[in-house]
Design a protein around this motif. Structure first.
Motif, short mmCIF file in Angstrom:
data_model
loop_
_atom_site.label_atom_id
_atom_site.label_comp_id
_atom_site.label_asym_id
_atom_site.label_seq_id
_atom_site.Cartn_x
_atom_site.Cartn_y
_atom_site.Cartn_z
N THR A 10 30.55 39.90 42.43
CA THR A 10 31.80 39.13 42.29
C THR A 10 32.90 39.75 43.14
O THR A 10 33.68 39.04 43.80
N TRP A 14 35.05 37.90 46.34
CA TRP A 14 36.51 37.79 46.45
C TRP A 14 37.06 38.61 47.62
O TRP A 14 38.06 38.22 48.25
N ALA A 18 39.21 37.01 50.52
CA ALA A 18 40.55 37.54 50.81
C ALA A 18 40.68 37.92 52.29
O ALA A 18 41.71 37.64 52.93
#
Length: 426
Positions: A10, A14, A18
């Motif tokens: 996870t 992200w 980002a």
């Protein structure tokens, strides 16, 4: 241990998202991309739609400013952005950054869908990371062209179509996304039908399900089709640019790519002199070009295979100098070519393996990807027509890479469990 692994996966998801956001925003805020050619046309259509409620940028219905020369969805997208932020192309670039992130998320979800359980996260994260750093998928966020909208819609359309358990609203959502993709680029139609045929042949789609999706697809197109009939009293599926593309790539002075010399050809001049509107103009261009191909079949075959080779191996990017691709630090043309070539080879080898083991999801991805190398070569070579293939190439290449990695690990450590490509068909 499992919780820790899930946390890492996870976190990587992200982190990639980002970094992709930062790179894209950094790019679009520092470039001042000139509006010319197709970019100027799209901008004018977005403004005209917002201010006048018209898809046309010219009074002459036969001109390339006519309302059906371009597909409607990207001008609608621009008009929506301009309504919120004013007719500012940079606002559209920021909106395209959002589309770029949705594209990466779609690649991640599609990779999860087509990959066996033990390889899901490695394949999905690898494909997503490749898409995050691939220069054209960054640079087209800062160019006023339909690439980001089209590729994002297309990836999600394929994801909807490949759902194993068809939920209640599946047919509506699938047909809607494919229809919206077609309203952005009409090349979607043969791709859509091809993927449906593949799924039907592999018994992944029942005839009733295929008919439902096709019906919703054409229902999505129907308001635009009816609007075109009301304006021209003729049926126009999406747009009237096919003839220009054919004549631009196939004429006496043709070199395989786009050149302006086609405007002096007898095909173009005849259509210009004898057509009454853009619909008739496009129809005459197609008919004249078919005559040219029948008269010069060997020359056409030579141009086709030349263009096909360009799509696979050319390192030239049309927009590199004028559109600030050099602001992406790792965009050096030979590096870009090597990066793409490695992924293309991986994807081709994986597609062959999927064909051998009769794995329909892999075959669909391979068809969707390499379709954008082969089909555009019928008309002309234009770099950006290749880019919709890239997400599928990355996913298929990542699948092949990690399957090979597991195979080698199993050879070195026989006690380790592994999943091979042959198990994909199970």
């Amino acid at each position: 241990m499992v919780i820790k692994q899930d946390f890492i996966k996870t976190g990587l998801f992200w982190l990639i998202l980002a970094l992709a956001l930062w790179v894209r925003l950094h790019f679009v805020f520092q470039v001042d991309t000139p509006l010319k050619s197709d970019m100027a046309s799209f901008h004018q259509r977005g403004v005209a739609l917002l201010e006048q409620g018209s898809f046309s940028t010219g009074d002459d219905s036969r001109s390339l400013g006519a309302s059906t020369y371009r597909p409607p969805l990207y001008p609608l997208f621009l008009a929506g952005v301009y309504k919120i932020a004013g007719p500012n192309p940079r606002a559209a670039y920021v909106a395209q950054v959002v589309l770029g992130l949705l594209l990466l998320m779609g690649m991640y979800q599609l990779a999860l869908r087509v990959t066996p359980a033990s390889l899901k996260s490695p394949v999905a994260l690898t494909a997503m990371a490749a898409g995050a750093v691939y220069p054209p998928l960054i640079a087209y966020c800062g160019i006023l062209l339909s690439e980001m909208l089209f590729i994002t819609l297309l990836v999600w359309a394929v994801w909807f179509l490949l759902q194993p358990d068809k939920h209640k609203g599946w047919g509506w959502l699938t047909g809607l996304f494919w229809g919206l993709a077609a309203l952005t680029r009409p090349i979607t139609l043969p791709l859509f039908l091809g993927v449906l045929v593949i799924l039907w042949l592999y018994r992944q789609l029942k005839p009733r399900q295929a008919l439902q999706v096709v019906a919703i697809f054409f229902l999505t197109l129907s308001p635009w089709i009816l609007r075109n009939y009301a304006e021209f009293h003729e049926w126009v599926l999406v747009d009237n640019s096919s003839g220009i593309n054919l004549v631009a790539g196939n004429n006496d002075d043709g070199k395989g790519d786009y050149t302006r010399s086609y405007v002096n050809s007898w095909m173009y001049q005849d259509a210009l002199a004898n057509s009454r509107n853009i619909v008739d103009f496009d129809r005459r261009l197609i008919a004249n070009n078919n005559r040219w191909i029948q008269t010069h079949p060997l020359r056409y075959a030579q141009l086709f295979f030349k263009r096909l080779g360009y799509y696979f191996v050319s390192e030239h990017e049309f927009y590199f100098q004028d559109y600030h691709w050099n602001r992406i630090p790792w965009h050096k043309t030979p590096i870009n070519l090597t990066f793409r070539m490695v992924w293309q080879v991986l994807a081709l080898l994986t597609l062959v393996a999927c064909l051998m083991v009769r794995y329909p999801m892999g075959v669909c991805l391979g068809f969707a990807g390499f379709f954008f190398y082969i089909f555009p070569a019928i008309a002309l070579y234009y770099t950006r027509y290749r880019h919709p293939a890239i997400p599928f190439v990355f996913i298929l290449g990542a699948l092949g890479f990690w399957a090979l990695w597991q195979f080698l690990q199993a050879r070195l450590q026989p006690a380790t469990g592994t999943v091979t490509l042959s198990e994909l068909a199970d």
